[in-house]
Design a protein around this motif. Structure first.
Motif, PDB file in Angstrom:
ATOM      1  N   TYR A   1       0.866  -1.186   0.000  1.00 17.35           N
ATOM      2  CA  TYR A   1       0.000   0.000   0.000  1.00 17.35           C
ATOM      3  C   TYR A   1       0.906   1.241   0.000  1.00 17.35           C
ATOM      4  O   TYR A   1       2.098   1.175   0.301  1.00 17.35           O
ATOM      5  N   ASN A   2       0.334   2.346  -0.378  1.00 20.01           N
ATOM      6  CA  ASN A   2       1.073   3.610  -0.410  1.00 20.01           C
ATOM      7  C   ASN A   2       1.220   4.145   1.015  1.00 20.01           C
ATOM      8  O   ASN A   2       0.233   4.321   1.731  1.00 20.01           O
TER       9      ASN A   2
ATOM     10  N   MET B   1      -1.934  -0.470  -3.559  1.00 24.31           N
ATOM     11  CA  MET B   1      -1.200  -0.172  -4.768  1.00 24.31           C
ATOM     12  C   MET B   1      -2.044  -0.309  -6.023  1.00 24.31           C
ATOM     13  O   MET B   1      -1.765   0.334  -7.046  1.00 24.31           O
TER      14      MET B   1
ATOM     15  N   HIS C   1      -3.674   3.270  -6.002  1.00 20.62           N
ATOM     16  CA  HIS C   1      -2.794   4.447  -5.926  1.00 20.62           C
ATOM     17  C   HIS C   1      -1.380   3.994  -6.259  1.00 20.62           C
ATOM     18  O   HIS C   1      -0.643   3.486  -5.415  1.00 20.62           O
ATOM     19  N   HIS C   2      -0.988   4.152  -7.569  1.00 21.57           N
ATOM     20  CA  HIS C   2       0.346   3.764  -8.014  1.00 21.57           C
ATOM     21  C   HIS C   2       0.699   4.603  -9.232  1.00 21.57           C
ATOM     22  O   HIS C   2      -0.189   5.069  -9.969  1.00 21.57           O
TER      23      HIS C   2
END
Length: 502
Positions: free
Chosen positions: A165-166, A173, A176-177
């Motif tokens: 995960y971020n 991920m 949000h990647h």
């Protein structure tokens, strides 16, 4: 020679020190005033015998030859800021442009070496003109620049992070990647394992060898400390006071007992202070601390302050009385001066005024440019019988006496109540102006109404003196002239309103 050698060396050292001092001090320091007369003499002798002016040892000042500025202006125009010769101007501009481009190129090279080889805003390569289509990070060089080109299909892909995960947004991920959606790392579900407790951890002490199964030394040290604390508690409960030293074993209990004893001593002191008679409590130092200036009894300090202020007021009364006596002396001096001026006959000053001119320089009286200003005399004019009657009548009206009844012993004036009264300045000027206008010798002063500075100042002084004397007016004096009597049966009016025959 052996005996004279030390003195000779000392003299040389003194001479060198004097020369060093002379070189260190400037001529301005030598010209500065000294503190004493002896120091001033020594400084003067030093400046005349030993000091050397700096202007004598400096070289010749550089001088500019005549025509140098004109020669430079013929070559270079200071107004247009260019050379007058076109060839020289063109070569100079070409040289400046070449140097400017070279300097900017060196600056760009240094910037690429010290910074990133791409723009941090839009990501474009700064070396696109030199290597089109190439990765700026794989063009070789030193430091962080690589030597091989990047490839999407390499031998291995090392993960950027160990979490899925971020770490900034806490979003997985897959959502949000920075990569595309099909190239993002896939999320792998992880289920925790069941916790299993080993059997040997159920009992941590072995009864056979009397040892702990885990961390035996640490647990043994902890057990020893617990036994020590328990023994200490039992000892404090049985032996809480040491009779040899005379204090409690526990420091906390000792501090509490000291606090109680101190409070008891304070209470005894305060009770004893309350039993002291009021006559013994008058010490000023007992109301505040002489070192810390802390107030213990503000009321007593206020009483001392009031007593001190009353004492100062008593001493201050002496100066008030002296001031009043001085004011009375000044008032008496004013009265004496006014009486001296009133004793002067006014007729001695009327002749010069009636003459119309000054007998010294022959200038006529008047406010003109070629005329001379006439200063009125301080003595007032004598009153006519009619003015004396008017003053008597007005005084009787002011004190409430009938005007037709003559003054008797009961209505006579008390000599203590009689005081001197001066005429106002406007009345004196009006009377003087009326006499000047009636004079035939001073034609230029008949219609002049310009008051003089000296007459106004003298009138103000006379008015101030009369105000300082105070009291009712004397008989025979009036603050203003009475109206002139009218001639009965005459259409011309009063005597003074008739036109002058002259």
């Amino acid at each position: 020679l052996e005996q004279l050698s030390p003195s000779f060396s000392e003299g040389r050292a003194a001479a060198w020190s004097g020369m060093a001092q002379s070189m260190a001090r400037t001529m301005d320091d030598l010209r500065a005033p000294a503190q004493t007369w002896g120091s001033d003499i020594k400084t003067y002798e030093h400046g005349k015998r030993h000091a050397v002016d700096a202007a004598l040892v400096t070289g010749q000042q550089l001088s500019l030859k005549s025509g140098a500025f004109q020669y430079q202006e013929r070559v270079f125009d200071p107004v247009l800021q260019r050379y007058r010769d076109n060839n020289v101007e063109a070569s100079q501009r070409h040289h400046e442009e070449r140097e400017r481009v070279a300097h900017l190129n060196r600056a760009a090279d240094i910037q690429i070496l010290r910074e990133q080889p791409f723009h941090i805003l839009h990501g474009a390569s700064k070396l696109e003109k030199l290597a089109p289509g190439k990765d700026p990070m794989r063009l070789g060089g030193h430091g962080t620049l690589g030597e091989k080109e990047r490839s999407k299909h390499g031998k291995g892909n090392f993960p950027d992070t160990a979490v899925d995960y971020n770490i900034v947004s806490n979003i997985p991920m897959r959502d949000h990647h920075w990569a595309r959606e099909d190239e993002r790392p896939r999320l792998k579900e992880k289920s925790p394992r069941d916790r299993k407790v080993p059997a040997f951890l159920a009992k941590d002490f072995d009864i056979v060898n009397n040892r702990y199964s885990d961390n035996h030394s640490e647990k043994l040290r902890q057990e020893k400390r617990v036994h020590l604390l328990e023994g200490t508690d039992k000892h404090l409960k049985r032996n809480f006071f040491d009779p040899v030293v005379g204090r409690f074993i526990d420091p906390a209990v000792e501090e509490k007992v000291k606090t109680v004893d101190h409070a008891r001593e304070v209470e005894i002191t305060m009770r004893a202070h309350d039993k002291v008679p009021p006559s013994y409590k008058g010490r000023q130092t007992a109301a505040y601390g002489i070192t810390s200036h802390e107030k213990h009894d503000p009321d007593l300090l206020r009483v001392y302050d009031n007593l001190e202020n009353e004492r100062k007021d008593r001493y201050k009364n002496r100066y008030i009385v002296e001031h009043n006596l001085h004011a009375q002396d000044i008032k008496g001096d004013h009265i004496n001066q006014v009486r001296i001026m009133n004793r002067v006959a006014p007729e001695r000053y009327e002749e010069q005024k009636k003459r119309g001119y000054d007998i010294i320089d022959g200038k006529a009286w008047g406010p003109g440019a070629k005329e001379k200003h006439f200063n009125e005399a301080f003595p007032k004019t004598r009153q006519t019988p009619w003015e004396k009657v008017e003053v008597s009548r007005q005084y009787r009206e002011s004190v409430g006496l009938p005007t037709g009844v003559p003054a008797t012993s009961s209505t006579a004036l008390n000599p203590d109540q009689v005081s001197t009264l001066k005429l106002p300045a406007d009345t004196i000027q009006a009377s003087g102006r009326q006499k000047l206008e009636s004079s035939s010798s001073a034609q230029q002063l008949r219609r002049s109404h310009a008051p003089s500075v000296r007459s106004e100042a003298s009138s103000m002084r006379r008015s101030a003196s009369a105000a300082a004397m105070g009291g009712p007016p004397r008989m025979g004096q009036t603050p203003y002239a009475p109206p002139p009597p009218a001639v009965p049966g005459s259409p011309m009016g009063s005597v003074y309103s008739r036109p002058s025959r002259a």
